[in-house]
Scaffold this active site. Sequence first.
Site, PDB file in Angstrom:
ATOM      1  NE  ARG A 100      19.661  15.094  86.727  1.00  0.00           N
ATOM      2  CZ  ARG A 100      19.698  16.427  86.680  1.00  0.00           C
ATOM      3  NH1 ARG A 100      20.062  17.058  85.570  1.00  0.00           N
ATOM      4  NH2 ARG A 100      19.357  17.141  87.725  1.00  0.00           N
ATOM      5  CB  THR A 401      20.371  23.674  80.453  1.00  0.00           C
ATOM      6  OG1 THR A 401      20.650  23.503  81.802  1.00  0.00           O
ATOM      7  CG2 THR A 401      19.857  22.404  79.878  1.00  0.00           C
ATOM      8  CB  SER A 462      16.474  16.921  85.971  1.00  0.00           C
ATOM      9  OG  SER A 462      16.447  17.828  84.890  1.00  0.00           O
ATOM     10  CB  SER A 463      13.794  21.642  86.114  1.00  0.00           C
ATOM     11  OG  SER A 463      13.875  21.774  87.489  1.00  0.00           O
ATOM     12  N   GLY A 483      17.218  26.517  81.514  1.00  0.00           N
ATOM     13  CA  GLY A 483      16.813  27.460  82.552  1.00  0.00           C
ATOM     14  C   GLY A 483      16.510  26.869  83.908  1.00  0.00           C
ATOM     15  N   GLY A 484      17.135  25.730  84.281  1.00  0.00           N
ATOM     16  CA  GLY A 484      16.887  25.181  85.611  1.00  0.00           C
ATOM     17  C   GLY A 484      15.397  24.987  85.830  1.00  0.00           C
TER      18      GLY A 484
HETATM   19  N1  GLU Z   1      20.559  21.014  86.393  1.00  0.00           N
HETATM   20  C1  GLU Z   1      19.362  21.562  85.872  1.00  0.00           C
HETATM   21  C2  GLU Z   1      18.267  20.534  85.785  1.00  0.00           C
HETATM   22  O1  GLU Z   1      18.528  19.415  85.538  1.00  0.00           O
HETATM   23  C3  GLU Z   1      19.586  22.080  84.512  1.00  0.00           C
HETATM   24  C4  GLU Z   1      20.535  23.180  84.559  1.00  0.00           C
HETATM   25  C5  GLU Z   1      19.867  24.487  84.457  1.00  0.00           C
HETATM   26  O2  GLU Z   1      19.197  24.710  83.451  1.00  0.00           O
HETATM   27  O3  GLU Z   1      20.012  25.267  85.391  1.00  0.00           O
HETATM   28  O4  GLU Z   1      17.145  20.850  85.959  1.00  0.00           O
END
Ligand code: GLU
Length: 586
Positions: A100, A401, A462-463, A483-484
């Site tokens: 990360r 992502t 993160s997710s 997908g965040g």
């Molecule tokens: N930044 C997001 C995360 O780490 C991933 C990016 C996304 O899929 O929007 O959860």
Amino acid sequence: MRNALLLACGLGLSIVLHAPPAAARTPLATGTGGAVATISEPASQAAMAILDQGGNAVDAAVAAAATLGVTDPFSCGIGGGGFMLVYLAREQRVITIDHRETAPASVTPAVFLEHGKPLDFETVVASGAAVGVPGTVRGWHEALQRYGSMEFRQVLAPAIAVAEKGFQVTEIFHHLTSQNERKFQLYAPTSALYLRDGKALPPGTLVRNPGLARAYREIAAGGVKAFYEGPIARAIVEAVNRPPLAPGARALAGRMSLADLANYEARIRPPLRSSYRGYEVFGMPLPSSGGATVAEALNILEGFELRRMPRLQAEHLYLEASRLAFADRNAYLADPEYVDAPLAGLLSKDFAAARRKLIGPRAARTVAAGDPYAFQDDPSIPLRPRPARTGARLQRENAHTTHLTVSDKDGNVVSYTFTIESWGGSGIVVPGYGFLLNNELTDFDFGGPHPNVPEAGKRPRSSMAPTIVLKDGKPAFTIGSPGGATIITTVLQTIFNHLDLGMPMDAALNAPRLSERNGAATSVEPGFPGSPAARALERLGHRWESDPEEIGAASALVFHPDGSVTAVSEGRRHGVGTALVQRKGH
Ligand code: GLU
């Protein structure tokens, strides 16, 4: 069948994208030897080439990832970071590589505040100030050194070839560029690489990226140091601190130093391990909230006999379990090196039982976080901090992502999600090196107090949820998605579809996705509202977000008792994925 995908615009517009009808068939391949599923044909081919040369799953995963950095540059790349989960067949254990991005040493909790108020979110996204220290190359290095069998020189070769020969702009590539034109127009090297006269390149255009080929060549020759200490490091620091603006453009600058890059470390962490109906679920630990939130929701669901109930009832419970788990995720989880999250409590089956009791026959409105400290069973924690308020902002982040998964003939398995955060990250292409820098620092909560406030050296929560599921000590399947925050629900729903609703993995992936994240309404995909299933859930009190959008772009492997493996990817989301096996079977 759906005929349109609605994609969110990074800077406030929306575009309706008509999916090609031919793309509706799910890419699926069953056979023996190694297997791969990614969202990009050249990336899957790169992994297969490495497997065919005798590389293992880790080598092949890095080869696929490097190629995705060329063909899917708005989702991922060496300007970002990620989480890799590896099942090592000989040792029969799972490890994770956390690479990360970290906040530069200059970052303070107030970095995104002005007069105590959060700065405009989109302004921060498209700026040097949002860029975290990239972790991807360090992660690949650790993966290859510790668990791979090849060197950068070999695994980067397919990606270098694609970057030099070029690849064709696809519909999805074109539309993602269109969505981000305003962001890309801010920066001269980004406009030069991905725009023509300020506009997105039309589908079919051949894109070459000699700058990225050069970066990969320097890494192939000089190893990890070539990225973190050499000319590439200097170019990154320069681009963050003095963004390469187009004439007349303005953007916030960051404060990153060469020491921030030289000091960057990946972490080898034990996986987050939980159980579900006799399966062992291995997920990503903090600083990703992915593994913990999936595990808590599964623990809640485990108390229901879902297989015996009508699908409507089971889906209602899936949504409510997700709502409760998200309330806890939003309140407690953050970088474990900075925050002592009450994980033992959150993951205890007793805590899940207490949460389960809150589920009624009708959909709840937004729910409060629970009190995991009572279940922590840790005498060193006498105080119960008040749960942080739940973040009010539910971002639209439905498919940024990328996720890929690879296995090899020896039974090693990789489940790997990596990113540059928003589509196109910060929008800054590093001059001379052709890769986009992330905007990962926008994954922090801007206005504290909150466990996930920005701090020097910290990893934003993160997710990402790369997952490997074992049965009787052997891999049963892998799953992951972009997908965040919807990554968590896509992984959870796919496991629920597969194990509880009994769907084969391709059907589990294809099913309409419903993402309940403890907001005012559930995110759904185009075509779902108005369907009989939607109406039935509405009668139980469920509400849908307006402007449905495609959610996620998952990839999976399924391991069969006879030793064969099935690779599965998306048939229509994010264009179309690719699933390949080394030796074709039935
Ligand atoms: N930044 C997001 C995360 O780490 C991933 C990016 C996304 O899929 O929007 O959860």
